[in-house]
Write a protein that holds these residues in place. Structure first.
Motif, PDB file in Angstrom:
ATOM      1  N   ASP A  76      33.973  45.213  40.445  1.00 42.86           N
ATOM      2  CA  ASP A  76      34.132  44.320  41.603  1.00 42.86           C
ATOM      3  C   ASP A  76      35.515  43.672  41.642  1.00 42.86           C
ATOM      4  O   ASP A  76      35.651  42.491  41.960  1.00 42.86           O
ATOM      5  N   ARG A  77      36.518  44.450  41.349  1.00 39.63           N
ATOM      6  CA  ARG A  77      37.880  43.935  41.382  1.00 39.63           C
ATOM      7  C   ARG A  77      38.591  44.445  42.634  1.00 39.63           C
ATOM      8  O   ARG A  77      38.365  45.563  43.095  1.00 39.63           O
ATOM      9  N   CYS A  78      39.456  43.597  43.179  1.00 38.76           N
ATOM     10  CA  CYS A  78      40.239  43.959  44.356  1.00 38.76           C
ATOM     11  C   CYS A  78      41.719  43.829  44.033  1.00 38.76           C
ATOM     12  O   CYS A  78      42.115  43.052  43.156  1.00 38.76           O
ATOM     13  N   ARG A  79      42.508  44.567  44.788  1.00 44.27           N
ATOM     14  CA  ARG A  79      43.961  44.458  44.677  1.00 44.27           C
ATOM     15  C   ARG A  79      44.530  44.115  46.058  1.00 44.27           C
ATOM     16  O   ARG A  79      43.871  44.278  47.080  1.00 44.27           O
ATOM     17  N   LYS A  80      45.754  43.675  46.050  1.00 40.74           N
ATOM     18  CA  LYS A  80      46.372  43.308  47.325  1.00 40.74           C
ATOM     19  C   LYS A  80      46.512  44.530  48.231  1.00 40.74           C
ATOM     20  O   LYS A  80      46.667  45.662  47.783  1.00 40.74           O
TER      21      LYS A  80
END
Length: 330
Positions: free
Chosen positions: A160-164
């Protein structure tokens, strides 16, 4: 890439443009600034951006915001930042530059020419500028109405990680000739959407498992120019929102070998169970295709993130529901 001449409405306005036009911003959530966008100060006024640029502080030329922050015009933690952007010709904001007038302003990726880079929001920016220009244009400060430009964060991915997310607008303006010579002004504006500090929650970004597949996979990697958009429909397959589900679930693929093997694009066993092993769409993204079954998708691009492949697998196994959340996909 073939930029569009911003001299009026484009020859073909797609359904996607219509959606973008409906999202005209009437009030920005952050102060707007005039951004030259680069190049010589003597020609930088031919075309400029009117945008909520905020970085660097001394001379802002980039828009950076976190999803849901006040600088995000939609004000929501929804996996996307919204920025009101317009383009102006013959700007008077910088006294170092006096425009002799422009004969052309083009916005990159604004023409639906069958290339994956086509962006209906760039088409909207170019169209709105075209509405206020009478080329050759000598009047000062001619600005198109703002367009709501969206920049999606990259995710959720593993854990559940996001990046720009990043989107860049590029434009080129050509001046009226001076002593027989025209000047060019080439500009760019970078827009960055950082993940919200509150987290990266699929349920905050999407309404269901299939909405996640549509938004995070099909919209960004499949229903693009030259592939499975309404202008191209490669393999007789349209994957734009509103059409994708019915064109996938239970449908026979156009690939003759896959069809002869009894595969479906998404194979259903019954109302609540599907079979990834005989689902052509699943094998197209994993790439484990027998000879004659075609190439991996997205074509000639990086493999789909393994987390998203797992979302597709779970969704098929659960019977490919059009609504609701399949466990493990949220």
């Amino acid at each position: 890439m073939r930029p569009q001449i911003a001299s009026g409405a484009p020859p073909r306005v797609t359904a996607l443009l219509a959606a973008a036009c409906a999202a005209v911003v009437t009030a920005g959530a952050a102060p707007a600034a005039i951004v030259g966008g680069g190049g010589s100060a003597k020609s930088d006024c031919l075309a400029v951006f009117d945008a909520p640029a905020n970085e660097p502080a001394r001379r802002p030329r980039t828009v950076r915001c976190a999803d849901g922050d006040p600088c995000d015009a939609d004000g929501l933690v929804n996996g996307s930042c919204e920025f009101p952007i317009s383009v102006c010709a013959n700007s008077t904001a910088d006294a170092r530059c006096v425009s002799p007038g422009v004969t052309r302003v083009t916005v990159a990726h604004s023409v639906d020419d069958g290339t994956p880079g086509f962006d209906p929001e760039m088409q909207a920016v170019a169209t709105r500028l075209g509405f206020v220009l009478e080329l050759p244009e000598a009047r000062a400060d001619r600005c198109g109405a703002p367009t709501a430009v969206h920049v999606a964060v990259d995710g959720p991915r593993k854990n559940d990680r996001c990046r720009k997310g990043v989107k860049t607008i590029r434009l080129t303006a050509l001046s009226m000739p001076i002593a027989g010579r025209a000047r060019a002004d080439v500009d760019r504006l970078k827009m960055i959407c950082e993940p919200s500090p509150a987290g990266c929650d699929a349920r905050a970004f999407f309404t269901s498992t299939f909405d996640r597949i549509q938004t995070q996979i099909l919209d960004r990697s499949c229903a693009v120019g030259g592939c499975h958009d309404s202008q191209s429909t490669r393999a007789d397959l349209l994957l734009e929102r509103g059409a994708a589900y019915d064109n996938l679930v239970g449908r026979t693929p156009t690939n003759a070998d896959a069809a002869a093997a009894g595969w479906r694009r998404v194979t259903m066993l019954d109302a609540t169970h599907g079979d990834p092993a005989t689902s052509y769409a699943f094998h197209k993204v994993t790439g484990d295709l027998p000879p004659g079954f075609g190439e991996r998708m997205p074509l000639h691009r990086a493999r789909l993130d393994e987390t998203l492949v797992d979302v597709i697998r779970r969704w098929i196994e659960a019977g490919a529901p059009v609504e609701g959340w399949v466990p493990g996909t949220d």
